[in-house]
Scaffold this motif. Structure first.
Motif, PDB file in Angstrom:
ATOM      1  N   ILE A  11       0.784  -1.342   0.141  1.00 37.06           N
ATOM      2  CA  ILE A  11      -0.018   0.039  -0.001  1.00 37.06           C
ATOM      3  C   ILE A  11       0.848   1.200   0.097  1.00 37.06           C
ATOM      4  N   ASP A  12       0.338   2.256  -0.719  1.00 41.60           N
ATOM      5  CA  ASP A  12       0.977   3.661  -0.721  1.00 41.60           C
ATOM      6  C   ASP A  12       0.139   4.539   0.065  1.00 41.60           C
ATOM      7  N   ASN A  13       0.693   5.935   0.139  1.00 38.77           N
ATOM      8  CA  ASN A  13      -0.258   7.069   0.760  1.00 38.77           C
ATOM      9  C   ASN A  13      -1.445   6.857   0.438  1.00 38.77           C
ATOM     10  N   LEU A  14      -1.830   6.892  -1.133  1.00 33.55           N
ATOM     11  CA  LEU A  14      -3.320   7.034  -1.301  1.00 33.55           C
ATOM     12  C   LEU A  14      -4.015   5.792  -0.863  1.00 33.55           C
ATOM     13  N   ASP A  15      -3.626   4.751  -0.772  1.00 35.45           N
ATOM     14  CA  ASP A  15      -4.223   3.655  -0.334  1.00 35.45           C
ATOM     15  C   ASP A  15      -4.425   3.828   1.272  1.00 35.45           C
ATOM     16  N   LYS A  16      -3.440   4.033   1.849  1.00 35.63           N
ATOM     17  CA  LYS A  16      -3.737   4.577   3.361  1.00 35.63           C
ATOM     18  C   LYS A  16      -4.753   5.497   3.627  1.00 35.63           C
ATOM     19  N   ASN A  17      -4.755   6.821   2.746  1.00 38.59           N
ATOM     20  CA  ASN A  17      -5.602   7.828   3.010  1.00 38.59           C
ATOM     21  C   ASN A  17      -7.195   6.906   2.574  1.00 38.59           C
ATOM     22  N   ILE A  18      -7.211   6.118   1.439  1.00 43.12           N
ATOM     23  CA  ILE A  18      -8.512   5.608   1.215  1.00 43.12           C
ATOM     24  C   ILE A  18      -8.988   4.823   2.333  1.00 43.12           C
ATOM     25  N   LEU A  19      -8.046   3.911   2.947  1.00 50.07           N
ATOM     26  CA  LEU A  19      -8.159   3.070   4.096  1.00 50.07           C
ATOM     27  C   LEU A  19      -8.801   3.773   5.342  1.00 50.07           C
ATOM     28  N   ASN A  20      -8.242   4.920   5.644  1.00 50.38           N
ATOM     29  CA  ASN A  20      -8.562   5.832   6.753  1.00 50.38           C
ATOM     30  C   ASN A  20      -9.980   6.388   6.608  1.00 50.38           C
ATOM     31  N   ALA A  21     -10.371   6.914   5.329  1.00 54.15           N
ATOM     32  CA  ALA A  21     -11.364   7.597   5.019  1.00 54.15           C
ATOM     33  C   ALA A  21     -12.510   6.459   5.262  1.00 54.15           C
TER      34      ALA A  21
END
Length: 153
Positions: free
Chosen positions: A7-17
């Motif tokens: 996972i990259d930062n975009l994936d992390k941001n999607i998961l957090n949202a």
């Protein structure tokens, strides 16, 4: 399941949202993260296929449903071979929400929600301590749950 997916930062941001609100539309996520809704969709599907997103779920408010007592029960078994039959019997008790096979003082550690202390007592005596494979139990009643979170991506 692809265990190689990183996972990259975009994936992390999607998961957090999604952790905050799993029903957030892809278009809204895309706008918030400055990517297209299609990109959000593709990322979510890749994370599902990799097993990172296991499921989406509804979070219930136990107190609103009348469950006011949370407790943890440490269980000692008579023998190590009693683990599987005990887990099968615990799984039939609807008040048992989680069970862990542990090292240390207890063989099994369970989380229970009950509607009252009387309800908890009936669950302990009539259901849990009635399991013949159980040697002893110790009950810890939760007074508060000040930290309750999931793993961060």
């Amino acid at each position: 399941m692809n265990k190689q997916y990183q996972i990259d930062n975009l994936d992390k941001n999607i998961l957090n949202a999604l952790k905050k609100n799993a029903r957030t539309p892809y278009a809204e996520l895309g706008k918030k993260l400055a990517v297209s809704p299609a990109t959000v969709h593709v990322r979510i599907e890749k994370m599902r296929q990799a097993g990172i997103i296991a499921r989406t779920k509804v979070e219930l408010n136990e107190k609103a449903l009348g469950y006011d007592v949370c407790c943890f029960i440490g269980i000692n078994l008579k023998t190590a071979g009693d683990y599987k039959p005990t887990i099968a019997k615990l799984n039939e008790i609807e008040e048992v929400l989680e069970a862990y096979y542990t090292t240390g003082h207890y063989n099994i550690f369970v989380k229970i929600m009950a509607k009252s202390i009387d309800h908890l007592q009936r669950v302990l005596i009539d259901k849990i301590q009635a399991i013949t494979e159980i040697q002893s139990t110790e009950t810890l009643i939760s007074l508060d749950n000040p930290i309750n979170r999931e793993v961060r991506p």
